[in-house]
Design a protein around this motif. Structure first.
Motif, mmCIF file in Angstrom:
data_model
loop_
_atom_site.group_PDB
_atom_site.id
_atom_site.type_symbol
_atom_site.label_atom_id
_atom_site.label_comp_id
_atom_site.label_asym_id
_atom_site.label_seq_id
_atom_site.Cartn_x
_atom_site.Cartn_y
_atom_site.Cartn_z
ATOM 1 N N ARG A 286 -4.385 -19.730 -44.179
ATOM 2 C CA ARG A 286 -3.423 -18.672 -44.488
ATOM 3 C C ARG A 286 -3.327 -17.639 -43.367
ATOM 4 O O ARG A 286 -2.374 -16.882 -43.283
ATOM 5 N N SER A 287 -4.354 -17.595 -42.532
ATOM 6 C CA SER A 287 -4.306 -16.645 -41.409
ATOM 7 C C SER A 287 -4.594 -17.407 -40.121
ATOM 8 O O SER A 287 -5.502 -18.236 -40.063
ATOM 9 N N GLN A 307 3.351 -19.942 -45.998
ATOM 10 C CA GLN A 307 1.913 -20.192 -46.134
ATOM 11 C C GLN A 307 1.077 -19.264 -45.236
ATOM 12 O O GLN A 307 -0.020 -18.869 -45.599
ATOM 13 N N PHE A 308 1.632 -18.944 -44.072
ATOM 14 C CA PHE A 308 0.856 -18.164 -43.111
ATOM 15 C C PHE A 308 1.101 -16.674 -43.352
ATOM 16 O O PHE A 308 2.136 -16.127 -42.995
ATOM 17 N N GLU A 309 0.124 -16.049 -43.969
ATOM 18 C CA GLU A 309 0.310 -14.664 -44.407
ATOM 19 C C GLU A 309 -0.024 -13.668 -43.301
ATOM 20 O O GLU A 309 0.477 -12.556 -43.286
#
Ligand code: SAH
Length: 466
Positions: A286-287, A307-309
């Motif tokens: 996610r990161s 998805q990539f916060e």
């Protein structure tokens, strides 16, 4: 304004040798903006204090400036004669020149020895408050004592001023202490009295090259020291970060297109980005931190995926980061998007806490831009300190170069590449890193596979258990 330097290293009067100022004499020096005096309020074997008193002519200071920008009174009534600032830095460099360079006639060994030293600055202006001062000195190993100064002791209701009494103490070489004060006092004060020109960058690098590069507040200090003169900040940082990375910046600028032109028929770049993206997606990360993000091609793709916060792009080249910010329209993104992405300047060959706490890291076509002796530093930074669950590294496969019609045999794809590895060489490096750092490893080809030579790009996936 006043600067007191003290030591308790016995015999403490050796401070006189270190500063090249005799403890029994009062000495005075003419400076462009006033006079400096050195004297010793205390000089015995147990403790010795040298005072540097700077007597500034406040009227002379504003004479001829005449911009009247702060009103007529400000021209004559200002804090410059009292508050430690770049004037004091200039005085340190002039009056304690030999000590600042690490020399001492008569006590050469002591000049190179860390001894208990204290510096006291009775008035330091810090608009950033107490924290700004602590953040500068504490990472260098000093204990910091700060006392706020009231605006006027007779009128306590007026409250605190932006001025502080500062005392720092540490076990350091005198040269280091002077160099820290020389750079940090003007940076904290933030108001240079003279024009910031190119030679300022040289001074900063000359005085602070050996400690500022690793200081956690490096960027803030260089920014403030150079009064946010952007072009100067760039070159100062680049030079501090590493001469080698400075080269990268220029080389990239001049020759960006070369590698693309050679690889274009395959649109290899798109395939590479696609492969990295799909690995990241499947990992559930996610990161993401994109190490050597360049002009932000991968960052743009990552941003499109919910998805990539949290996404961080790091590069040593400010020029590349500027291009990335433009490409990604950073200034026009809605806040919800803007919050997900951050761009920072940094050298991957120095430990950097900003890289910690991410699920995954990738370095796409970056390692071959580093000199091989710097790779162990990169390895530690990423695999020992940041330690994400997944690390994706891509690099050219040198064997495949024979398939590029425009590339003469033996030449590298990009003039700034320091090396291009065969599959065996990359595998050897990756296997050693994985073994040393406790990661699992998979090696994958990227791009059209040549039966004999392999694929144009090679990719390593390093994973560790959560
Ligand atoms: N990942 C990007 C850019 C690759 S070019 C892409 O695939 O498009 C290599 C990038 O690595 C350049 O932007 C260069 O500035 C950066 N770089 C090279 N050495 C570096 C170092 N030691 N620290 C940080 N960045 C570095």
């Amino acid at each position: 304004m006043l600067l007191n330097l003290s030591t308790t290293h016995e015999p403490a009067t050796d401070l006189g040798y270190l500063l090249a100022k005799h403890p029994q004499k009062l000495q005075s020096f003419e400076l462009a903006f006033g006079r400096a005096h050195v004297f010793y309020p205390q000089a015995d074997a147990r403790r010795c204090t040298a005072s540097l008193l700077l007597d500034i002519d406040p009227v002379g200071l504003v004479r001829g400036r005449g911009d009247g920008s702060e009103g007529p009174l400000a021209q004559y009534v200002n804090d410059r004669p009292y508050a430690a600032s770049s004037f004091l830095a200039v005085a340190i460099a002039r009056v304690y020149r030999s000590a600042l360079s690490g020399a001492s006639a008569g006590r050469e060994a002591l000049a190179q020895t860390a001894i208990p030293l204290e510096a006291e600055v009775p008035v330091l202006r810090a608009r950033g408050g107490e924290e700004a001062i602590r953040r500068c000195f504490e990472p260098l190993g000093y204990t910091v004592e700060l006392a706020p100064l009231a605006l006027d002791a007779r009128f306590p209701e007026w409250g605190a001023s932006p001025y502080w009494r500062l005392r720092i103490a540490g076990c350091v070489r005198l040269r280091e202490l002077l160099s820290h004060l020389y750079v940090l006092l003007p940076a904290i004060d933030g108001d240079k009295h003279y024009f910031v020109g190119d030679d300022e960058v040289d001074k900063l690098v000359a005085k602070a090259g050996d400690w500022l590069a690793a200081h956690p507040q490096r960027d803030w200090i260089a920014n403030r020291y150079l009064k946010r003169r952007r072009s100067l900040v760039r070159s100062a940082l680049a030079r501090l970060l590493d001469a080698e990375e400075d080269d990268v910046d220029r080389a990239e600028q001049a020759r960006e297109a070369a590698e693309e032109a050679i690889e274009r028929p395959l649109s290899l770049n798109e395939q590479r980005m696609g492969s990295v993206l799909s690995v990241l997606r499947q990992s559930g990360a996610r990161s993401i931190v994109d190490l050597g993000c360049g002009e932000g091609r991968l960052l743009g793709l990552l941003l499109k995926e919910k998805q990539f916060e949290r996404i961080l792009g790091v590069d040593v080249s400010l020029r590349a980061l500027d291009v990335a910010a433009d490409r990604l329209h950073l200034d026009r993104l809605p806040p919800s998007q803007r919050e997900r992405l951050q761009l920072v300047q940094g050298a991957l060959t120095y430990r950097d806490r900003r890289l910690e706490g991410f699920d995954a890291a990738c370095a796409v076509e970056v390692i071959e831009h580093m000199d091989p002796p710097r790779l162990p530093a990169f390895e530690r930074n990423v695999f020992e300190f940041a330690r994400p669950r997944l690390v994706v590294v891509t690099t050219p496969n040198a064997e495949y170069n024979a398939n590029f019609a425009d590339l003469p045999a033996g030449k590298l794809r990009h003039p700034d590449h320091r090396f291009e590895w065969t599959r065996a060489e990359f595998a050897a490096w990756a296997e050693a890193v994985a073994a040393r750092r406790g990661y699992g490893l998979r090696l994958l080809p990227v791009g059209p596979l040549d039966p004999a030579l392999g694929a144009p790009t090679q990719m390593a996936l390093f994973t560790r258990d959560a």
